[in-house]
Motif scaffolding. Structure first.
Motif, PDB file in Angstrom:
ATOM      1  N   UNK A 283      77.419   0.442  63.578  1.00 14.55           N
ATOM      2  CA  UNK A 283      76.169   0.000  64.302  1.00 14.55           C
ATOM      3  C   UNK A 283      75.556  -0.687  63.270  1.00 14.55           C
ATOM      4  N   UNK A 284      74.781  -1.577  63.769  1.00 13.35           N
ATOM      5  CA  UNK A 284      74.617  -2.262  62.797  1.00 13.35           C
ATOM      6  C   UNK A 284      73.360  -3.031  62.728  1.00 13.35           C
ATOM      7  N   UNK A 285      72.517  -1.847  62.196  1.00 12.44           N
ATOM      8  CA  UNK A 285      70.716  -1.978  61.852  1.00 12.44           C
ATOM      9  C   UNK A 285      69.357  -3.435  61.597  1.00 12.44           C
ATOM     10  N   UNK A 286      68.784  -3.582  62.337  1.00 14.71           N
ATOM     11  CA  UNK A 286      68.276  -4.817  61.655  1.00 14.71           C
ATOM     12  C   UNK A 286      66.978  -3.714  61.053  1.00 14.71           C
ATOM     13  N   UNK A 287      66.569  -4.711  60.042  1.00 14.35           N
ATOM     14  CA  UNK A 287      65.280  -3.699  59.382  1.00 14.35           C
ATOM     15  C   UNK A 287      63.997  -4.893  59.080  1.00 14.35           C
ATOM     16  N   UNK A 288      63.261  -4.248  58.791  1.00 12.77           N
ATOM     17  CA  UNK A 288      61.766  -5.296  58.573  1.00 12.77           C
ATOM     18  C   UNK A 288      61.209  -4.789  58.078  1.00 12.77           C
ATOM     19  N   UNK A 289      60.469  -5.240  56.748  1.00 13.35           N
ATOM     20  CA  UNK A 289      59.755  -4.133  56.108  1.00 13.35           C
ATOM     21  C   UNK A 289      57.619  -5.560  56.163  1.00 13.35           C
ATOM     22  N   UNK A 290      56.779  -4.996  56.099  1.00  9.09           N
ATOM     23  CA  UNK A 290      55.510  -5.180  56.992  1.00  9.09           C
ATOM     24  C   UNK A 290      54.572  -4.739  55.802  1.00  9.09           C
ATOM     25  N   UNK A 291      53.633  -5.177  55.367  1.00 13.24           N
ATOM     26  CA  UNK A 291      52.331  -4.708  54.089  1.00 13.24           C
ATOM     27  C   UNK A 291      51.081  -4.696  55.483  1.00 13.24           C
ATOM     28  N   UNK A 292      50.524  -3.581  55.056  1.00 15.60           N
ATOM     29  CA  UNK A 292      48.869  -3.478  55.781  1.00 15.60           C
ATOM     30  C   UNK A 292      48.624  -2.755  54.994  1.00 15.60           C
ATOM     31  N   UNK A 293      47.441  -3.499  54.521  1.00 14.29           N
ATOM     32  CA  UNK A 293      46.746  -3.607  53.827  1.00 14.29           C
ATOM     33  C   UNK A 293      47.104  -2.211  52.175  1.00 14.29           C
ATOM     34  N   UNK A 294      47.604  -3.415  52.371  1.00 10.95           N
ATOM     35  CA  UNK A 294      48.602  -3.120  50.686  1.00 10.95           C
ATOM     36  C   UNK A 294      49.466  -2.106  51.001  1.00 10.95           C
TER      37      UNK A 294
ATOM     38  N   UNK B 105      53.314   6.971  71.215  1.00 17.44           N
ATOM     39  CA  UNK B 105      53.932   8.746  71.422  1.00 17.44           C
ATOM     40  C   UNK B 105      56.189   8.484  70.513  1.00 17.44           C
ATOM     41  N   UNK B 106      55.879   9.070  69.936  1.00 19.94           N
ATOM     42  CA  UNK B 106      57.251   9.575  69.444  1.00 19.94           C
ATOM     43  C   UNK B 106      57.933   9.970  70.804  1.00 19.94           C
ATOM     44  N   UNK B 107      59.603   9.349  71.069  1.00 19.88           N
ATOM     45  CA  UNK B 107      59.993   9.526  71.804  1.00 19.88           C
ATOM     46  C   UNK B 107      61.569   9.312  72.085  1.00 19.88           C
ATOM     47  N   UNK B 108      62.100   9.004  72.733  1.00 20.80           N
ATOM     48  CA  UNK B 108      63.263   8.363  73.054  1.00 20.80           C
ATOM     49  C   UNK B 108      63.693   6.787  72.370  1.00 20.80           C
ATOM     50  N   UNK B 109      62.797   6.180  71.758  1.00 18.56           N
ATOM     51  CA  UNK B 109      62.856   5.450  71.042  1.00 18.56           C
ATOM     52  C   UNK B 109      62.542   4.535  70.081  1.00 18.56           C
ATOM     53  N   UNK B 110      61.507   5.842  69.322  1.00 15.26           N
ATOM     54  CA  UNK B 110      60.568   5.834  68.499  1.00 15.26           C
ATOM     55  C   UNK B 110      60.085   6.753  67.650  1.00 15.26           C
ATOM     56  N   UNK B 111      60.098   6.823  66.386  1.00 18.53           N
ATOM     57  CA  UNK B 111      60.586   7.992  65.314  1.00 18.53           C
ATOM     58  C   UNK B 111      59.432   7.268  64.465  1.00 18.53           C
ATOM     59  N   UNK B 112      58.338   8.142  64.182  1.00 19.16           N
ATOM     60  CA  UNK B 112      58.152   7.852  62.453  1.00 19.16           C
ATOM     61  C   UNK B 112      58.012   8.813  61.775  1.00 19.16           C
ATOM     62  N   UNK B 113      58.424   7.960  60.159  1.00 16.96           N
ATOM     63  CA  UNK B 113      58.699   9.340  59.381  1.00 16.96           C
ATOM     64  C   UNK B 113      58.121   8.632  57.685  1.00 16.96           C
ATOM     65  N   UNK B 114      57.817   9.767  57.999  1.00 19.02           N
ATOM     66  CA  UNK B 114      56.272   9.445  56.671  1.00 19.02           C
ATOM     67  C   UNK B 114      57.203   9.182  54.915  1.00 19.02           C
TER      68      UNK B 114
ATOM     69  N   UNK C  35      71.592   8.927  68.041  1.00 18.98           N
ATOM     70  CA  UNK C  35      71.002   8.860  68.820  1.00 18.98           C
ATOM     71  C   UNK C  35      70.164   7.933  70.038  1.00 18.98           C
ATOM     72  N   UNK C  36      69.851   6.800  69.581  1.00 17.86           N
ATOM     73  CA  UNK C  36      69.092   5.819  69.146  1.00 17.86           C
ATOM     74  C   UNK C  36      69.999   4.752  70.355  1.00 17.86           C
ATOM     75  N   UNK C  37      71.548   5.232  69.126  1.00 16.44           N
ATOM     76  CA  UNK C  37      72.160   4.116  69.365  1.00 16.44           C
ATOM     77  C   UNK C  37      72.763   4.182  70.820  1.00 16.44           C
ATOM     78  N   UNK C  38      73.046   5.482  71.211  1.00 14.53           N
ATOM     79  CA  UNK C  38      73.579   5.874  72.317  1.00 14.53           C
ATOM     80  C   UNK C  38      73.216   6.194  73.558  1.00 14.53           C
ATOM     81  N   UNK C  39      71.810   6.040  73.081  1.00 19.25           N
ATOM     82  CA  UNK C  39      70.707   5.405  74.950  1.00 19.25           C
ATOM     83  C   UNK C  39      70.228   4.083  74.834  1.00 19.25           C
TER      84      UNK C  39
END
Length: 95
Positions: free
Chosen positions: A80-91, A10-19, A33-37
């Motif tokens: 804020x120094x974000x990390x980023x990651x790309x992943x491939x899932x079924x193309x 579920x989305x919440x204080x530490x997880x967001x999904x964006x199309x 908001x994430x950085x402040x938590x």
């Protein structure tokens, strides 16, 4: 954790999904908001409702990563120094 386990959370204080890449102000608000938590993860290329991986264009990934990094640098203080990651899932590539 597998991608299937991730998208079943579920989305919440530490997880967001964006199309797609949110507007600058919406993304900056979420990052701050994430950085402040306790931190958090934003997955772009995964629809929230219904929850499904739609991915992003591989050719656009470098531009999207730069756009996100610039937005965070320009709109978030202290820095804020974000990390980023790309992943491939079924193309399909969420960010």
């Amino acid at each position: 954790m597998s991608i299937n386990e991730l998208i079943n959370q579920s989305e919440g204080r530490r997880l967001e999904f964006k199309g797609e890449l949110p507007t600058n102000s919406d993304l900056a608000k979420t990052v701050v908001a994430f950085a402040n938590d306790a931190g958090g993860e934003i997955y772009i290329g995964i629809n929230d409702n219904p929850r499904q991986i739609i991915g992003l264009s591989e050719e656009e990934l470098p531009r999207i990563e730069e756009q996100i990094s610039n937005l965070i640098y320009d709109r978030c203080y202290p820095i804020i120094l974000p990390g980023s990651l790309f992943f491939n899932y079924r193309g399909q590539t969420p960010y």
